[in-house]
Design an enzyme around this catalytic site. Structure first.
Site, PDB file in Angstrom:
ATOM      1  N   CYS A  89      45.988  78.930 -36.366  1.00 23.57           N
ATOM      2  CA  CYS A  89      44.569  78.890 -35.995  1.00 23.57           C
ATOM      3  C   CYS A  89      44.299  79.409 -34.582  1.00 23.57           C
ATOM      4  CB  CYS A  89      44.023  77.478 -36.155  1.00 23.57           C
ATOM      5  SG  CYS A  89      44.131  76.884 -37.849  1.00 23.57           S
TER       6      CYS A  89
ATOM      7  N   HIS B  26      37.398  77.486 -32.118  1.00 19.16           N
ATOM      8  CA  HIS B  26      37.970  77.439 -33.460  1.00 19.16           C
ATOM      9  C   HIS B  26      37.225  76.359 -34.248  1.00 19.16           C
ATOM     10  CE1 HIS B  26      40.547  77.222 -36.816  1.00 19.16           C
ATOM     11  NE2 HIS B  26      41.107  76.074 -36.493  1.00 19.16           N
TER      12      HIS B  26
ATOM     13  N   ASN C 277      37.274  75.996 -42.105  1.00 25.49           N
ATOM     14  CA  ASN C 277      38.316  76.433 -41.183  1.00 25.49           C
ATOM     15  C   ASN C 277      38.953  77.711 -41.731  1.00 25.49           C
ATOM     16  OD1 ASN C 277      40.643  76.802 -39.688  1.00 25.49           O
ATOM     17  ND2 ASN C 277      41.230  74.635 -39.697  1.00 25.49           N
TER      18      ASN C 277
HETATM   19  O1  UT7 Z   1      42.960  74.173 -37.725  1.00 26.32           O
HETATM   20  C1  UT7 Z   1      44.031  73.490 -37.140  1.00 26.32           C
HETATM   21  C2  UT7 Z   1      43.568  72.258 -36.583  1.00 26.32           C
HETATM   22  N1  UT7 Z   1      43.200  71.339 -37.637  1.00 26.32           N
HETATM   23  C3  UT7 Z   1      42.471  70.328 -37.317  1.00 26.32           C
HETATM   24  O2  UT7 Z   1      42.058  70.268 -36.185  1.00 26.32           O
HETATM   25  C4  UT7 Z   1      42.179  69.240 -38.323  1.00 26.32           C
HETATM   26  C5  UT7 Z   1      42.108  67.938 -37.603  1.00 26.32           C
HETATM   27  N2  UT7 Z   1      41.863  66.802 -38.433  1.00 26.32           N
HETATM   28  C6  UT7 Z   1      40.686  66.560 -39.062  1.00 26.32           C
HETATM   29  O3  UT7 Z   1      39.793  67.356 -39.021  1.00 26.32           O
HETATM   30  C7  UT7 Z   1      40.510  65.229 -39.744  1.00 26.32           C
HETATM   31  O4  UT7 Z   1      41.580  64.381 -39.399  1.00 26.32           O
HETATM   32  C8  UT7 Z   1      40.401  65.332 -41.275  1.00 26.32           C
HETATM   33  C9  UT7 Z   1      39.065  65.954 -41.653  1.00 26.32           C
HETATM   34  C10 UT7 Z   1      41.540  66.169 -41.814  1.00 26.32           C
HETATM   35  C11 UT7 Z   1      40.470  63.935 -41.900  1.00 26.32           C
HETATM   36  O5  UT7 Z   1      39.470  63.113 -41.352  1.00 26.32           O
HETATM   37  P1  UT7 Z   1      39.844  61.635 -40.859  1.00 26.32           P
HETATM   38  O6  UT7 Z   1      38.601  61.030 -40.403  1.00 26.32           O
HETATM   39  O7  UT7 Z   1      40.961  61.776 -39.871  1.00 26.32           O
HETATM   40  O8  UT7 Z   1      40.294  60.944 -42.210  1.00 26.32           O
HETATM   41  P2  UT7 Z   1      41.686  60.298 -42.589  1.00 26.32           P
HETATM   42  O9  UT7 Z   1      42.717  61.342 -42.761  1.00 26.32           O
HETATM   43  O10 UT7 Z   1      41.961  59.196 -41.643  1.00 26.32           O
HETATM   44  O11 UT7 Z   1      41.334  59.694 -44.021  1.00 26.32           O
HETATM   45  C12 UT7 Z   1      40.354  58.677 -44.182  1.00 26.32           C
HETATM   46  C13 UT7 Z   1      40.225  58.345 -45.649  1.00 26.32           C
HETATM   47  C14 UT7 Z   1      41.560  58.116 -46.338  1.00 26.32           C
HETATM   48  O12 UT7 Z   1      41.407  57.054 -47.228  1.00 26.32           O
HETATM   49  P3  UT7 Z   1      41.973  55.588 -46.866  1.00 26.32           P
HETATM   50  O13 UT7 Z   1      43.448  55.794 -46.645  1.00 26.32           O
HETATM   51  O14 UT7 Z   1      41.241  55.182 -45.643  1.00 26.32           O
HETATM   52  O15 UT7 Z   1      41.631  54.804 -48.090  1.00 26.32           O
HETATM   53  C15 UT7 Z   1      41.776  59.398 -47.104  1.00 26.32           C
HETATM   54  O16 UT7 Z   1      42.547  59.202 -48.273  1.00 26.32           O
HETATM   55  O17 UT7 Z   1      39.593  59.426 -46.354  1.00 26.32           O
HETATM   56  C16 UT7 Z   1      40.376  59.762 -47.507  1.00 26.32           C
HETATM   57  N3  UT7 Z   1      40.238  61.194 -47.765  1.00 26.32           N
HETATM   58  C17 UT7 Z   1      39.277  61.699 -48.551  1.00 26.32           C
HETATM   59  N4  UT7 Z   1      38.282  61.137 -49.255  1.00 26.32           N
HETATM   60  C18 UT7 Z   1      37.464  61.949 -49.943  1.00 26.32           C
HETATM   61  C19 UT7 Z   1      40.973  62.212 -47.277  1.00 26.32           C
HETATM   62  N5  UT7 Z   1      40.516  63.379 -47.751  1.00 26.32           N
HETATM   63  C20 UT7 Z   1      39.463  63.095 -48.537  1.00 26.32           C
HETATM   64  C21 UT7 Z   1      38.583  63.886 -49.276  1.00 26.32           C
HETATM   65  N6  UT7 Z   1      37.593  63.281 -49.974  1.00 26.32           N
HETATM   66  N7  UT7 Z   1      38.668  65.238 -49.324  1.00 26.32           N
END
Ligand code: UT7
Length: 326
Positions: A116, A253, A283
């Protein structure tokens, strides 16, 4: 002594594949929802390349727009750098295929791989080469068919990415006063390979002889992104002798709207000064910075003389920033 040079950005362009994939369409296939994706990421839709549409096709389309806007004939190009993590083939470099598609048979063309952060890396390499006398005019392109790396059964990653390309034309000209001069004023790139397991592809030529799928520990990447981006932005401003308040537009980004907001807050910049395209493009990895740049130049937000901070963070980890007077 040879004359000091500056790389002017004399044109930009972009290309998005026709097919749009909305959150709603994804939610019909996998266990996710429009609400979750919008709330956690800000993404509403992404573009997906057609079968047979290659990274070099996207890159060439963006390059043609940038060349036309710059008023530069493709034959004037001395250097083509394509930042991509989704090359057409393992080799030759996608940049050489862009070169061929533009009808060129001279100069040098190669790819850079910083995921990225690739566009910031490519811009830094091209700027360094131009200022060292390796040619006068360069094309720097970020292009991805990132959808090809997605595991469509993994809802934690497949909702986040899209395809696209963006390009700029750089030209080496005599440098003026850094306070007022146009072009690339400063840039800085970093990497730290210890964080490989936070964001990687579980396949490769040498490891598995397969392409693999993207894997990410999102929460950890998020935390590092906010820290690293705020620190590299400050570092680049210091290098050129500017303050955050001098910046007219941050062109970041586009991984997650919440990262954009958190980074802006750390730098005491209002979110209104940040170009946001993650809602429409998701992204697009190395393509996202030049895509966002082209959107804001085309819609008239970015005007000649504006001071721009380009920044990105990606797998590796890699991260970087570039200060550009438009
Ligand atoms: O480009 C390179 C750089 N990349 C980035 O900068 C990405 C950085 N990270 C992020 O943008 C975020 O961490 C994400 C968008 C990937 C995830 O958001 P989050 O607020 O950190 O969520 P999480 O991973 O802590 O997940 C929260 C909950 C989980 O459920 P439980 O374990 O709390 O029951 C996940 O299973 O959301 C669930 N979850 C989803 N639910 C519905 C994860 N993906 C999904 C989804 N739809 N697509």
């Amino acid at each position: 002594m040879s004359m000091a040079l500056r790389s002017r950005v004399i044109g930009c362009g972009s290309y998005l594949p026709r097919r749009v994939l909305t959150n709603g369409a994804l939610a019909a296939e996998i266990d996710t929802s429009d609400e979750w994706i919008i709330e956690r990421t800000g993404i509403r839709q992404r573009h997906i390349a057609d079968d047979g549409e290659l990274t070099s096709d996207l890159a060439t389309a963006a390059a043609r727009v940038a060349l036309a806007r710059a008023g530069v004939d493709a034959r004037e190009i001395d250097l083509i750098i394509v930042a991509t993590t989704t090359p057409d083939d393992t080799f030759p470099a996608t940049a050489t295929q862009v070169q061929a598609k533009l009808g060129l048979d001279r100069g040098a063309a190669f790819d850079v791989q910083a995921v990225c952060s690739g566009f910031i890396y490519g811009l830094t390499v091209a700027d360094s080469m131009l200022r060292a006398g390796h040619g006068k005019t360069a094309l720097v392109i970020g292009a991805e068919t990132f959808s090809r790396l997605l595991d469509w059964e993994d809802r934690t990653t497949c909702v986040l990415f899209g395809d696209g390309a963006g390009a700029v034309v750089l030209r080496a000209e005599a440098a003026g006063d850094i306070r007022t001069d146009r072009g690339v004023l400063a840039s800085k790139i970093h990497s730290d390979g210890r964080y490989r397991d936070m964001l990687y592809v579980d396949g490769g030529v040498s490891s598995t002889r397969t392409i693999g799928h993207v894997r990410m520990k999102g929460r950890e990447v998020f935390r590092h992104a906010v820290e690293n981006l705020a620190s590299v932005v400050q570092e680049v401003l210091d290098l050129a002798g500017f303050a955050p308040s001098d910046v007219d537009w941050v062109v970041p980004h586009q991984a997650n709207r919440r990262i954009l907001e958190a980074t802006a807050k750390k730098l005491h910049l209002p979110i209104e000064r940040v170009v946001v395209t993650v809602d429409r493009h998701a992204n697009t990895s190395a393509a996202s910075v030049p895509l966002a740049l082209d959107v804001a130049v085309s819609d008239g937000r970015i005007k000649p003389g504006d001071l721009l901070m380009l920044e990105a963070m990606g797998g590796g980890f890699t991260w970087g920033g570039a200060l550009v007077r438009w």
